[in-house]
Design an enzyme around this catalytic site. Structure first.
Site, PDB file in Angstrom:
ATOM      1  N   ARG A 171     -14.276 -13.066  15.301  1.00 41.99           N
ATOM      2  CA  ARG A 171     -15.340 -12.742  16.278  1.00 41.99           C
ATOM      3  C   ARG A 171     -15.339 -11.551  16.808  1.00 41.99           C
ATOM      4  NH1 ARG A 171     -13.987 -17.422  20.247  1.00 41.99           N
ATOM      5  NH2 ARG A 171     -15.924 -16.622  21.240  1.00 41.99           N
ATOM      6  N   LYS A 201     -18.182 -10.154  26.406  1.00 41.78           N
ATOM      7  CA  LYS A 201     -16.759 -11.002  26.783  1.00 41.78           C
ATOM      8  C   LYS A 201     -15.532 -10.460  25.905  1.00 41.78           C
ATOM      9  CE  LYS A 201     -18.740 -14.529  23.511  1.00 41.78           C
ATOM     10  NZ  LYS A 201     -19.423 -15.801  23.472  1.00 41.78           N
ATOM     11  N   HIS A 202     -14.311 -10.935  26.177  1.00 38.54           N
ATOM     12  CA  HIS A 202     -13.927 -11.846  27.256  1.00 38.54           C
ATOM     13  C   HIS A 202     -13.219 -10.984  28.082  1.00 38.54           C
ATOM     14  CE1 HIS A 202     -14.383 -14.590  23.650  1.00 38.54           C
ATOM     15  NE2 HIS A 202     -14.736 -15.400  24.462  1.00 38.54           N
ATOM     16  N   HIS A 214      -8.497 -22.127  24.990  1.00 37.34           N
ATOM     17  CA  HIS A 214      -8.888 -23.538  25.267  1.00 37.34           C
ATOM     18  C   HIS A 214      -7.837 -24.586  25.504  1.00 37.34           C
ATOM     19  CE1 HIS A 214     -12.330 -21.726  22.816  1.00 37.34           C
ATOM     20  NE2 HIS A 214     -12.916 -22.267  23.567  1.00 37.34           N
ATOM     21  N   ASP A 287     -15.903 -17.689  31.605  1.00 32.63           N
ATOM     22  CA  ASP A 287     -15.817 -18.301  30.526  1.00 32.63           C
ATOM     23  C   ASP A 287     -15.795 -19.940  30.823  1.00 32.63           C
ATOM     24  OD1 ASP A 287     -15.293 -18.971  27.678  1.00 32.63           O
ATOM     25  OD2 ASP A 287     -13.791 -17.926  27.551  1.00 32.63           O
TER      26      ASP A 287
END
Length: 537
Positions: A171, A201-202, A214, A287
């Site tokens: 990403r 981001k981030h 996560h 986020d």
């Protein structure tokens, strides 16, 4: 719903303090939700004057199903469903909603049967073609606009300087701060040209971590000087260029906040560094607040949202407890502090609703043509001894493939054009293939990694990965890799291995790769990160 958004000067006097706090909340909306869940969200939007919603595929998708235990059910009509839900949620709203989505590589990141553009890492391989990056941003912006989405929560400007990174990796535009900055600027300019909002981001940089936020809280143990020099470099540049919003990730960075608080609830990181020191005046968005890096630390409903707001956050993304969160903020915050965030969010709304962004018909041919150009300019030769490659192509070779793409056009083209029978390598035919390999010195291998993320060695079975490594060590192999280039780090390839990286398995990328195999053009791409040497194991 009143389609006309009043200007901030009017809204400031019209809305109650509670309504203003409601505008700072962005719950998740799931495209494939039940009717009961849809009605629940309509009720929240209507009664709490929610300011924005962010769309995700379903409650079984990666955004909520961190451990991957629920099965994602594909819905061929997700796009039509998205349009219906946007209409329903806007009707439920007393104040027009900002509609957001993560569309880093297009709506396809969340929605089936929509245009998919290459991952950032693929774009990172393209040299000196800012117009192509602009066009990607513009096309993605148009796709968002036509769906009724105002705010694309992208691009990722993290510098991926940790190859083990489980959540950024493909990403990111690469491991070089200048490349990441120039590519993301061009991409944003493309989106802005059609009136779609962006978010870098981030913050303050999620690239150098091997922990998935996560699941847990990553700790980045670097000095502030090092971070300013590298991780924060793209953010500083984007702030100077007037980015719409900055998304704060869930990271613990002791040199910036010695308390160990996640950056999402850190006053020193959000207010002192981002707002005051770097001078960012736009919307700061969190986020997803459902992520375990932060949600595990705040068990009482509403306290996480209140802590993020107190630290300086403007927009609470993926808030799971808006009712309690609004109450907590109203109870603890001053009217002046609420007004500050409300003004920023409202002015972002004004930009979205009153901008010159205009819908334009997307042309499927243009999208395919753009992807073809991106395939040409990104294709990368790594290592590769030219004489060996030419000798291999001119003689007899074994035509192998590993992995199961939707369509293996590359290997079929090799079979049909050059009459080299295609053999797909699977664990059940490994013995037979090994015997075939024994009687062939030369091999062309099309490699389609089973997974895009590095967890579990990109989904490769142990026996298959060992087979690839032995093949590279013992034979003259030409590999065409249609997937995440970080796969190179697990292949144990040597400096004289012949490796061509096509990055994506899209049909046009396979067609372009076959053109390259036929020597119809020279590779122009450059690997956007430093590859590990084969001495690791």
């Amino acid at each position: 719903m009143n389609d006309l958004l009043p200007k901030y000067e009017e809204a400031k006097n019209q809305l109650t303090l509670k309504q203003k706090v409601g505008q700072l909340f962005m719950p998740a909306a799931f495209i494939n939700d039940t009717e009961e869940e849809v009605q629940k969200l309509e009720y929240l939007i209507n009664t709490l004057d929610i300011g924005a919603i962010c769309f995700f595929h379903s409650r079984a998708s990666a955004a909520t199903n961190f451990e991957g235990k629920k099965k994602v059910v594909h819905n061929e009509k997700s796009y039509d469903r998205l349009l219906q839900l946007i209409e329903r949620y806007q009707k439920a709203a007393n104040i027009p909603l900002l509609i957001a989505i993560d569309a880093e590589w297009g709506l396809a990141m969340r929605i089936e049967n929509t245009p998919q553009y290459p991952y950032a890492i693929t774009l990172g391989a393209i040299q000196e073609q800012p117009k192509l990056l602009f066009d990607v941003g513009k096309h993605i912006g148009l796709d968002c606009l036509n769906a009724g989405v105002h705010w694309n929560l992208s691009p990722v400007v993290d510098i991926n300087n940790n190859p083990e990174n489980p959540v950024i990796g493909y990403r990111s535009f690469g491991d070089d701060r200048v490349t990441v900055t120039s590519k993301s600027l061009a991409y944003i300019q493309g989106m802005s040209s059609v009136g779609v909002l962006n978010s870098v981001k981030h913050f303050p940089g999620h690239g150098d971590t091997a922990t998935d936020s996560h699941l847990g809280l990553p700790v980045i143990d670097k000095s502030k000087e090092t971070l300013m020099e590298n991780e924060l470099f793209p953010f500083k540049k984007h702030i100077q260029e007037g980015v719409d919003s900055v998304m704060v990730g869930h990271l613990s960075i002791p040199s910036l906040d010695e308390s160990g608080n996640p950056s999402t609830t850190s006053y020193p990181i959000i207010t002192e560094l981002l707002r005051n020191e770097l001078g960012f005046n736009g919307v700061i968005i969190s986020d997803a607040l459902n992520m375990h890096a932060v949600s595990k630390h705040y068990t009482e409903k509403g306290t996480l949202e209140a802590a993020a707001f107190k630290a300086g956050m403007d927009m609470m993304c993926f808030t799971e407890n808006p009712t309690e969160g609004i109450a907590e903020i109203l109870n603890a915050a001053t009217a002046e502090r609420i007004e500050e965030s409300f003004r920023r969010v409202w002015q972002l709304k004004e930009k979205a609703f009153l901008s010159n962004g205009s819908k334009q018909a997307s042309n499927p041919m243009e999208f395919e043509e753009l992807n073809r150009k991106l395939a040409h300019f990104s294709l990368t030769e790594c290592y590769g001894d030219e004489a060996t490659i030419q000798k291999l192509k001119a003689g007899q070779f074994l035509n192998l493939s590993i992995g199961s793409p939707v369509e293996n056009l590359f290997s079929k083209s090799v079979e049909n054009t050059l009459e080299r029978q295609h053999h797909q390598v699977k664990s059940e035919n490994l013995t037979d293939i090994t015997q075939l390999v024994a009687s062939n010195e030369n091999v062309v291998l099309a490699l389609f990694p089973p997974a895009v993320k590095p967890k579990g060695v990109f989904g490769f079975e142990t026996a298959i990965l060992e087979f690839i490594r032995k093949l590279i060590a013992q034979k003259n192999v030409l590999i065409y890799l249609f997937g995440n280039p970080y796969v190179c780090n697990i292949l144990e390839s040597e400096a004289n291995s012949n490796l061509v990286i096509a990055y994506q398995d899209f049909r046009v990328f396979q067609e372009v790769a076959f053109e390259h195999f036929q020597d119809k053009f020279e590779a122009k791409g450059k690997l956007p990160f430093q590859m590990k040497s084969a001495s690791h194991s």
